[in-house]
Design a protein around this motif. Structure first.
Motif, mmCIF file in Angstrom:
data_model
loop_
_atom_site.group_PDB
_atom_site.id
_atom_site.type_symbol
_atom_site.label_atom_id
_atom_site.label_comp_id
_atom_site.label_asym_id
_atom_site.label_seq_id
_atom_site.Cartn_x
_atom_site.Cartn_y
_atom_site.Cartn_z
ATOM 1 N N UNK A 55 -28.315 -8.999 -3.489
ATOM 2 C CA UNK A 55 -27.416 -9.158 -4.116
ATOM 3 C C UNK A 55 -25.837 -8.931 -3.334
ATOM 4 N N UNK A 56 -24.608 -9.556 -3.386
ATOM 5 C CA UNK A 56 -22.946 -9.352 -2.903
ATOM 6 C C UNK A 56 -22.982 -8.901 -3.602
ATOM 7 N N UNK A 57 -22.064 -7.408 -3.527
ATOM 8 C CA UNK A 57 -20.909 -6.704 -4.289
ATOM 9 C C UNK A 57 -19.630 -6.544 -3.659
ATOM 10 N N UNK A 58 -18.056 -6.090 -4.028
ATOM 11 C CA UNK A 58 -17.063 -6.375 -3.664
ATOM 12 C C UNK A 58 -16.646 -5.065 -3.622
ATOM 13 N N UNK A 59 -16.225 -4.481 -2.465
ATOM 14 C CA UNK A 59 -15.833 -2.923 -2.644
ATOM 15 C C UNK A 59 -14.294 -2.819 -1.843
ATOM 16 N N UNK A 60 -13.652 -2.028 -2.832
ATOM 17 C CA UNK A 60 -11.845 -2.150 -2.500
ATOM 18 C C UNK A 60 -12.343 -1.531 -2.554
ATOM 19 N N UNK A 61 -11.454 -0.656 -0.699
ATOM 20 C CA UNK A 61 -10.769 0.865 -0.663
ATOM 21 C C UNK A 61 -9.722 0.376 0.022
ATOM 22 N N UNK A 62 -8.404 1.582 -0.666
ATOM 23 C CA UNK A 62 -7.978 1.582 -1.236
ATOM 24 C C UNK A 62 -6.542 2.964 0.041
ATOM 25 N N UNK A 63 -5.188 2.713 -0.222
ATOM 26 C CA UNK A 63 -4.296 3.661 0.394
ATOM 27 C C UNK A 63 -3.373 4.089 0.185
ATOM 28 N N UNK A 64 -3.267 4.793 -0.741
ATOM 29 C CA UNK A 64 -1.658 4.714 -1.263
ATOM 30 C C UNK A 64 -0.908 5.870 -1.015
ATOM 31 N N UNK A 65 -0.905 6.268 0.429
ATOM 32 C CA UNK A 65 0.017 7.686 0.515
ATOM 33 C C UNK A 65 0.792 6.797 1.994
ATOM 34 N N UNK A 66 1.367 6.012 1.249
ATOM 35 C CA UNK A 66 2.662 5.088 1.576
ATOM 36 C C UNK A 66 3.765 5.269 1.319
ATOM 37 N N UNK A 67 4.476 5.375 2.866
ATOM 38 C CA UNK A 67 6.566 5.608 2.348
ATOM 39 C C UNK A 67 6.860 5.673 3.682
ATOM 40 N N UNK A 96 7.729 -0.130 12.809
ATOM 41 C CA UNK A 96 6.136 0.195 13.118
ATOM 42 C C UNK A 96 5.930 2.179 12.779
ATOM 43 N N UNK A 97 6.061 1.368 11.414
ATOM 44 C CA UNK A 97 5.339 2.025 10.663
ATOM 45 C C UNK A 97 3.534 2.237 10.886
ATOM 46 N N UNK A 98 2.629 3.552 10.910
ATOM 47 C CA UNK A 98 1.258 3.159 11.047
ATOM 48 C C UNK A 98 0.462 3.991 9.942
ATOM 49 N N UNK A 99 -0.124 3.343 10.151
ATOM 50 C CA UNK A 99 -1.253 3.853 8.741
ATOM 51 C C UNK A 99 -2.851 4.069 10.000
ATOM 52 N N UNK A 113 -0.277 -1.211 10.743
ATOM 53 C CA UNK A 113 1.525 -1.040 11.249
ATOM 54 C C UNK A 113 1.894 -2.119 10.003
ATOM 55 N N UNK A 114 2.801 -1.248 9.698
ATOM 56 C CA UNK A 114 4.069 -2.217 8.404
ATOM 57 C C UNK A 114 5.345 -2.014 9.464
ATOM 58 N N UNK A 115 6.347 -3.529 8.901
ATOM 59 C CA UNK A 115 7.585 -3.399 9.609
ATOM 60 C C UNK A 115 8.667 -3.543 8.506
ATOM 61 N N UNK A 135 4.580 -1.556 -1.471
ATOM 62 C CA UNK A 135 3.822 -1.229 -0.216
ATOM 63 C C UNK A 135 2.324 -1.203 -1.188
ATOM 64 N N UNK A 136 0.918 -2.098 -0.248
ATOM 65 C CA UNK A 136 0.031 -1.500 -0.224
ATOM 66 C C UNK A 136 -0.662 -1.600 0.476
ATOM 67 N N UNK A 137 -1.883 -1.249 0.792
ATOM 68 C CA UNK A 137 -3.109 -1.078 1.964
ATOM 69 C C UNK A 137 -4.090 -1.120 1.461
#
Length: 375
Positions: A232-244, A251-254, A331-333, A357-359
């Motif tokens: 059985x195949x599942x999809x897990x979505x990991x989110x990172x919301x602390x983007x500023x 070269x903003x890094x997370x 990284x974001x530009x 933005x999303x990550x």
């Protein structure tokens, strides 16, 4: 080069094509891995080898001479976009009514509740998500939710389906332009679970064209598995919301760890960012967060491009034991050097709209138990 299917067209555009090929802009492919022995590389890897590029370069240098027409391959037959790639569906889920996308408005999200509510678990062998109007559909997420008669507004639906952190969401399908997982037929004994007592929600991200009002009715077609699958195949979505991201920051890094609650076989990965996305690197980590931490590079997207998003599927699944982790460096530009950046003067925060933005990282996996056999 889908339209470059004749000698005359290719010969006339050969120098442009050679430039794109030499710079590896075409065919579009952005991922690499160092774990070739364990993972076998990626499926559907369209990259040309150095020998293939040299062969094309030599042909151009010699004047693009035509070969023997008798040796030409059969003319390509392209898929009819109005037909289902998975074949005739057993069941089609459709938006209950058309949505009229305004002529002028910022991009927006709409949620559509589509009842399913089966009395027993069902298993999906093949799934395809089709936008009704590609001109205005940015992407579609197909999400599972508990069956209910309650009508939820967009923000209510988002909170109910995603939770506060966003990691509550249970996705079974997506549409992202160009992604081969838009239409997916799983091998025998592999399937997606549609749990009893659950309904379907279409998460619709629309982008108005600025020309005319346009309507959309998007659909999802499925083919049932003949019997309960072994895998059985599942999809897990990991989110990172602390983007500023500050204005002009290049070269903003997370950095982030991701863990699953059980042993797992990971079949595919899909990183997602918006216009400021620059690069994405993912490691498999043993002993995460300790002085004995060990990292193996499993996915590197050196030049992320929002226009070429895809799900990267391994030839052989990645084994991840409970307690181990995935670890990303992203990284974001937000500078004017980024040709996709709509506004380098702005402070960019997390958000669903394209100018924000999303990550996130979508992981397609199977829960397993390695026991004492894991190496």
């Amino acid at each position: 080069f889908a339209l470059f299917d004749s000698y005359e067209v290719v010969a006339s555009m050969s120098r442009v094509m050679l430039s794109r090929v030499e710079n590896r802009l075409m065919p579009p492919w952005h991922a690499s891995t160092e774990m070739h022995d364990e993972l076998g590389g990626f499926k559907n890897d369209h990259r040309l080898s150095d020998d293939e590029i040299n062969l094309f370069r030599s042909w151009v240098a010699k004047g693009c001479k035509a070969g023997n027409a008798a040796d030409a391959p059969p003319k390509l037959s392209w898929h009819n976009p109005d037909e289902w790639q998975i074949g005739k569906p057993d069941l089609i889920f459709s938006m209950p009514e058309p949505y009229i996308v305004p002529k002028f408005r910022l991009d927006e999200y709409q949620y559509y509740h589509i009842p399913a509510n089966f009395s027993e678990d069902r298993y999906i062998q093949a799934i395809e998500t089709k936008p009704g109007n590609k001109a205005v559909v940015h992407h579609i997420g197909v999400i599972l939710g508990r069956s209910t008669d309650q009508t939820l507004k967009a923000t209510q639906a988002m909170l109910a389906l995603y939770g506060i952190t966003g990691e509550k969401v249970k996705k079974i399908g997506d549409y992202v332009a160009g992604d081969p997982f838009n239409a997916r037929r799983y091998a025998d004994d592999y399937a997606i679970k549609l749990p009893k007592g659950h309904d379907i929600y279409f998460e619709m991200h629309y982008t108005p064209t600025g020309k005319d009002e346009q309507s959309d009715i998007s659909r999802m077609g499925i083919i049932w598995a003949k019997e309960k699958p072994k895998h059985v195949i599942e999809t897990k979505v990991f989110n990172r919301k602390d983007v500023r991201i500050r204005p002009h920051e290049m070269h903003y890094e997370k950095r982030n760890y991701y863990q699953l609650s059980s042993d797992a076989l990971i079949y595919a990965l899909a990183p997602h960012m918006h216009y400021r996305g620059k690069d994405f690197t993912l490691y498999k980590v043993k002993n995460p967060g300790t002085t004995n931490e060990e990292r193996q590079l499993i996915l590197k997207v050196s030049a992320y491009d929002i226009n070429w998003q895809r799900t990267y599927e391994f030839e052989k699944p990645l084994k991840l034991k409970a307690g181990e982790a995935l670890y990303s460096v992203t990284h974001f530009d937000n500078s004017h050097y980024n040709p996709n950046n709509p506004d380098p003067e702005s402070i960019v925060r997390y958000g669903l709209k394209s100018e924000q933005e999303m990550l996130n990282l979508r992981v397609k996996f199977e829960r397993v138990d390695f026991g004492d056999t894991f190496n």
